[in-house]
Scaffold this motif. Structure first.
Motif, mmCIF file in Angstrom:
data_model
loop_
_atom_site.group_PDB
_atom_site.id
_atom_site.type_symbol
_atom_site.label_atom_id
_atom_site.label_comp_id
_atom_site.label_asym_id
_atom_site.label_seq_id
_atom_site.Cartn_x
_atom_site.Cartn_y
_atom_site.Cartn_z
ATOM 1 N N ILE A 1 50.399 -15.213 -23.862
ATOM 2 C CA ILE A 1 51.174 -16.366 -23.387
ATOM 3 C C ILE A 1 50.431 -17.670 -23.688
ATOM 4 C CG2 ILE A 1 52.149 -17.482 -21.338
ATOM 5 C CD1 ILE A 1 52.378 -14.663 -20.100
ATOM 6 N N LYS A 2 51.110 -18.601 -24.336
ATOM 7 C CA LYS A 2 50.468 -19.866 -24.698
ATOM 8 C C LYS A 2 50.397 -20.843 -23.530
ATOM 9 C CE LYS A 2 50.914 -20.052 -29.695
ATOM 10 N NZ LYS A 2 51.255 -20.903 -30.856
ATOM 11 N N GLU A 3 51.411 -20.822 -22.653
ATOM 12 C CA GLU A 3 51.402 -21.756 -21.526
ATOM 13 C C GLU A 3 50.286 -21.390 -20.566
ATOM 14 O OE1 GLU A 3 54.048 -20.034 -22.499
ATOM 15 O OE2 GLU A 3 55.065 -21.655 -23.593
ATOM 16 N N PRO A 4 49.463 -22.358 -20.157
ATOM 17 C CA PRO A 4 48.359 -22.042 -19.246
ATOM 18 C C PRO A 4 48.862 -21.644 -17.864
ATOM 19 C CG PRO A 4 48.558 -24.419 -19.524
ATOM 20 C CD PRO A 4 49.505 -23.784 -20.504
ATOM 21 N N LEU A 5 48.039 -20.900 -17.134
ATOM 22 C CA LEU A 5 48.354 -20.520 -15.759
ATOM 23 C C LEU A 5 48.157 -21.746 -14.877
ATOM 24 C CD1 LEU A 5 48.968 -18.154 -13.759
ATOM 25 C CD2 LEU A 5 46.502 -17.944 -13.475
ATOM 26 N N GLN A 6 49.250 -22.402 -14.521
ATOM 27 C CA GLN A 6 49.159 -23.617 -13.717
ATOM 28 C C GLN A 6 49.151 -23.224 -12.246
ATOM 29 O OE1 GLN A 6 52.472 -25.935 -15.177
ATOM 30 N NE2 GLN A 6 51.257 -26.811 -16.824
ATOM 31 N N ALA A 7 47.956 -23.033 -11.732
ATOM 32 C CA ALA A 7 47.827 -22.503 -10.377
ATOM 33 C C ALA A 7 46.502 -22.962 -9.780
ATOM 34 C CB ALA A 7 47.872 -20.985 -10.400
ATOM 35 N N THR A 8 46.531 -23.265 -8.482
ATOM 36 C CA THR A 8 45.324 -23.648 -7.763
ATOM 37 C C THR A 8 45.306 -22.945 -6.415
ATOM 38 O OG1 THR A 8 46.356 -25.553 -6.677
ATOM 39 C CG2 THR A 8 45.339 -25.941 -8.838
ATOM 40 N N ILE A 9 44.119 -22.805 -5.850
ATOM 41 C CA ILE A 9 44.009 -22.203 -4.514
ATOM 42 C C ILE A 9 44.787 -23.028 -3.494
ATOM 43 C CG2 ILE A 9 42.402 -21.736 -2.633
ATOM 44 C CD1 ILE A 9 40.409 -20.776 -4.658
ATOM 45 N N ASP A 10 44.702 -24.338 -3.607
ATOM 46 C CA ASP A 10 45.425 -25.203 -2.659
ATOM 47 C C ASP A 10 46.935 -24.995 -2.744
ATOM 48 O OD1 ASP A 10 43.037 -26.273 -1.817
ATOM 49 O OD2 ASP A 10 43.164 -28.050 -3.095
ATOM 50 N N GLY A 11 47.411 -24.567 -3.900
ATOM 51 C CA GLY A 11 48.841 -24.376 -4.073
ATOM 52 C C GLY A 11 49.345 -23.014 -3.628
ATOM 53 N N LEU A 12 48.440 -22.143 -3.155
ATOM 54 C CA LEU A 12 48.872 -20.813 -2.737
ATOM 55 C C LEU A 12 49.790 -20.855 -1.520
ATOM 56 C CD1 LEU A 12 45.665 -18.615 -3.193
ATOM 57 C CD2 LEU A 12 47.868 -18.287 -4.324
ATOM 58 N N ALA A 13 49.556 -21.796 -0.623
ATOM 59 C CA ALA A 13 50.365 -21.863 0.597
ATOM 60 C C ALA A 13 51.803 -22.264 0.257
ATOM 61 C CB ALA A 13 49.756 -22.865 1.566
ATOM 62 N N ARG A 14 52.764 -21.506 0.807
ATOM 63 C CA ARG A 14 54.168 -21.782 0.546
ATOM 64 C C ARG A 14 54.998 -21.305 1.724
ATOM 65 N NH1 ARG A 14 58.198 -18.693 -3.771
ATOM 66 N NH2 ARG A 14 60.050 -19.133 -2.517
ATOM 67 N N ASP A 15 56.074 -21.997 1.997
ATOM 68 C CA ASP A 15 57.023 -21.617 3.041
ATOM 69 C C ASP A 15 58.005 -20.598 2.452
ATOM 70 O OD1 ASP A 15 58.909 -21.373 5.023
ATOM 71 O OD2 ASP A 15 59.169 -23.527 5.343
ATOM 72 N N PHE A 16 58.030 -19.390 3.016
ATOM 73 C CA PHE A 16 58.893 -18.340 2.495
ATOM 74 C C PHE A 16 60.133 -18.106 3.352
ATOM 75 C CE2 PHE A 16 55.157 -17.343 -0.021
ATOM 76 C CZ PHE A 16 55.733 -16.977 -1.235
ATOM 77 N N ARG A 17 60.439 -18.994 4.261
ATOM 78 C CA ARG A 17 61.644 -18.823 5.063
ATOM 79 C C ARG A 17 62.881 -18.844 4.160
ATOM 80 N NH1 ARG A 17 60.439 -23.358 9.559
ATOM 81 N NH2 ARG A 17 59.591 -24.304 7.650
ATOM 82 N N GLY A 18 63.688 -17.816 4.305
ATOM 83 C CA GLY A 18 64.909 -17.715 3.515
ATOM 84 C C GLY A 18 64.715 -17.073 2.149
ATOM 85 N N CYS A 19 63.486 -16.722 1.799
ATOM 86 C CA CYS A 19 63.244 -16.071 0.504
ATOM 87 C C CYS A 19 63.885 -14.682 0.496
ATOM 88 C CB CYS A 19 61.735 -15.965 0.257
ATOM 89 S SG CYS A 19 61.297 -15.076 -1.254
ATOM 90 N N ARG A 20 64.656 -14.386 -0.528
ATOM 91 C CA ARG A 20 65.374 -13.115 -0.606
ATOM 92 C C ARG A 20 64.545 -12.082 -1.376
ATOM 93 N NH1 ARG A 20 71.372 -13.330 -2.442
ATOM 94 N NH2 ARG A 20 71.400 -11.396 -1.229
ATOM 95 N N ILE A 21 64.336 -10.935 -0.744
ATOM 96 C CA ILE A 21 63.554 -9.845 -1.317
ATOM 97 C C ILE A 21 64.411 -8.595 -1.377
ATOM 98 C CG2 ILE A 21 61.567 -8.324 -0.977
ATOM 99 C CD1 ILE A 21 60.115 -10.628 0.358
ATOM 100 N N ALA A 22 64.390 -7.924 -2.515
ATOM 101 C CA ALA A 22 65.096 -6.645 -2.669
ATOM 102 C C ALA A 22 64.122 -5.504 -2.427
ATOM 103 C CB ALA A 22 65.690 -6.536 -4.068
#
Length: 495
Positions: free
Chosen positions: A244-265
């Motif tokens: 994959i050419k696109e870099p992994l755009q990710a940081t530890i600070d960005g790990l936190a996320r609100d998952f309310r309403g997230c749909r899981i199968a």
């Protein structure tokens, strides 16, 4: 020294760079932990001389003193999985045929780990050629479970998983074709990520195009550490043109996320298609409480696809790849005599295939990818168990039956991991608690193609809610607090 090995890898890196602990102290602490446990579990093999390792650690201390920072893993002891090439170190692939094999160059991922400051102390043990999710071979013997050495570690990244679980390494690399990062992670109560295909470039390899099942990836005791290692491993390399050419755009600070309403199968056992050990599906379903605690909406979902068609396609592509890689060893009578029966079975099946067999399997694989793409139009994540059985006796090569259902191949008991592999999707095994016998289970979190960071975000939130990853081995006990509502069984993990 005990304090050092109990640090998260992220904190360990910070203290090394702040020069609060030296690379020599870190190396000494981990070598002592390896000495303490490796004789019991046999996770690490081909260990290098302690005096040489301490000299290399001292050289890295000198670099920091001179203002030279190699990267996040500066001074980290590591043990590359004994399948990939490491310059100047034995690379046996768990086979007596390669007992004396010493490469002259690193594979892509190991070159990257070395470049950012890792010190290679040895190799992590594997099954022969990585075939089967039970880590044993005739060169080094079996690797035993970090929670209960009577049981299997899983595989093929069994040595890596046990070393991480017992704090013999801060993090570790692994690879995954048929659950080799996910199954040992589940059995040893850690995290194992099979990244999107191409996220971590695989190679250099003789075939850069047809081989699209295996990928390398990270193992860790928590998600921030896993993310940091994935950042080291990932990124495009021209020698792996499908990376994959696109870099992994990710940081530890960005790990936190609100998952309310997230749909899981919830895929479960594919509506009873998979044979599972009694109790495991109920255990796995109860572990979904970690997602509902986050506000996720979970629905039981059936996939509009023949799972047997997927399995038959898998058998073709798997044997095709094994025969292409190791067929020459089979054709030589001397080396054939040193192959384990499962390797011979795979190679013979692969050599008997026609071009149309492979083409039809690839078409079935494409239809499977399309079926999952339609599912992802409604759900952000798919979840199912990481295994079909709990960890079994370390002397058993593979389960011959599950709940009375005969396993017709040496790897049929691992079928639950095939789906993400065939679709090339990111799949993270997260700790899912223990049964009353103290055996660990895991759940696979599967994300959309290239959505590796999103998978890690959900895994991190799940871990923060359940804290199952804090449960430690009786071999390396530490006080933990796991919320009662997520204690799947009242396991004490004592022997």
């Amino acid at each position: 020294m005990t304090h050092i090995i109990n640090l998260d890898a992220t904190e360990l890196s910070r203290l090394i760079h702040a020069r609060k602990v030296s690379c020599v102290e870190v190396m000494s602490a981990y070598l002592a932990q390896i000495e303490r446990h490796n004789g019991t579990v046999n996770a690490l093999v081909s260990l290098r001389d302690e005096e040489i390792l301490l000299r290399e650690a001292a050289a890295l201390d000198a670099e920091l003193a001179a203002g030279i920072d190699r990267g996040w893993m500066h001074g980290f002891p590591q043990a590359p999985k004994d399948l990939g090439a490491v310059a100047g170190m034995a690379s046996t692939k768990g086979s007596p045929i390669y007992r004396a094999h010493t490469p002259t160059a690193d594979s892509i991922v190991y070159a990257r780990m070395r470049a950012v400051g890792s010190i290679f102390v040895g190799r992590s043990n594997v099954p022969e050629f990585g075939l089967g999710a039970q880590t044993y071979n005739t060169v080094f013997g079996a690797t035993r479970n970090a929670l209960d050495p009577r049981l299997t570690s899983g595989g093929s990244s069994g040595g890596a998983a046990v070393a991480v679980a017992l704090h013999m390494l801060p993090v570790a690399d692994g690879s995954d074709q048929m659950g080799s990062l996910r199954i040992p992670a589940a059995y040893n109560n850690i995290f194992g990520l099979r990244p999107s295909y191409g996220r971590v470039p695989f190679g250099p390899a003789a075939d850069c195009f047809s081989q699209q099942l295996s990928t390398e990836g990270p193992m860790a005791r928590n998600i921030p550490d896993m993310l940091q290692l994935l950042a080291v491993q990932s990124g495009y390399d021209a020698r792996a043109p499908l990376s994959i050419k696109e870099p992994l755009q990710a940081t530890i600070d960005g790990l936190a996320r609100d998952f309310r309403g997230c749909r899981i199968a919830w895929l479960g056992d594919y509506e009873g298609y998979l044979a599972t050990e009694p109790g495991l599906m109920d255990h796995s379903r109860r572990a979904l409480a970690g997602f509902t605690a986050l506000g996720c909406e979970i629905e039981d979902v059936a996939i509009d696809f023949s799972m047997d068609d997927l399995w038959q396609a898998w058998l073709v592509l798997r044997s095709y790849g094994v025969a292409a890689t190791y067929g020459a060893l089979y054709e030589n009578a001397q080396t054939r005599a040193q192959l384990k029966p499962e390797a011979i079975w795979e190679i013979e099946r692969g050599l008997a295939l026609t071009a149309m067999d492979v083409a039809r399997a690839s078409i079935a694989r494409t239809r499977w990818c399309n079926a999952l793409a339609r599912l992802f139009e409604q759900y952000e994540y798919l979840v199912l168990p990481s295994t079909q059985v709990y960890a079994f006796d370390a002397e058993t090569h593979w389960p011959r039956a599950i709940d009375g259902v005969e396993m017709d191949t040496y790897h049929r008991w691992m079928e639950v991991v095939v789906g993400p592999t065939m679709a090339g999707l990111p799949a993270l095994s997260v700790p899912a608690g223990f049964n009353a016998r103290g055996q660990a289970a895991g759940l696979q979190i599967i994300g959309r193609n290239h959505a590796d960071f999103g998978v890690l975000q959900l895994g991190h939130a799940y871990d923060q809610a359940t804290r199952q990853s804090l449960r430690s081995s009786p071999l390396h006990p530490s006080p933990v607090s796991v919320p009662d509502e997520f204690a799947v069984e009242s396991a004490t993990l004592t022997r």
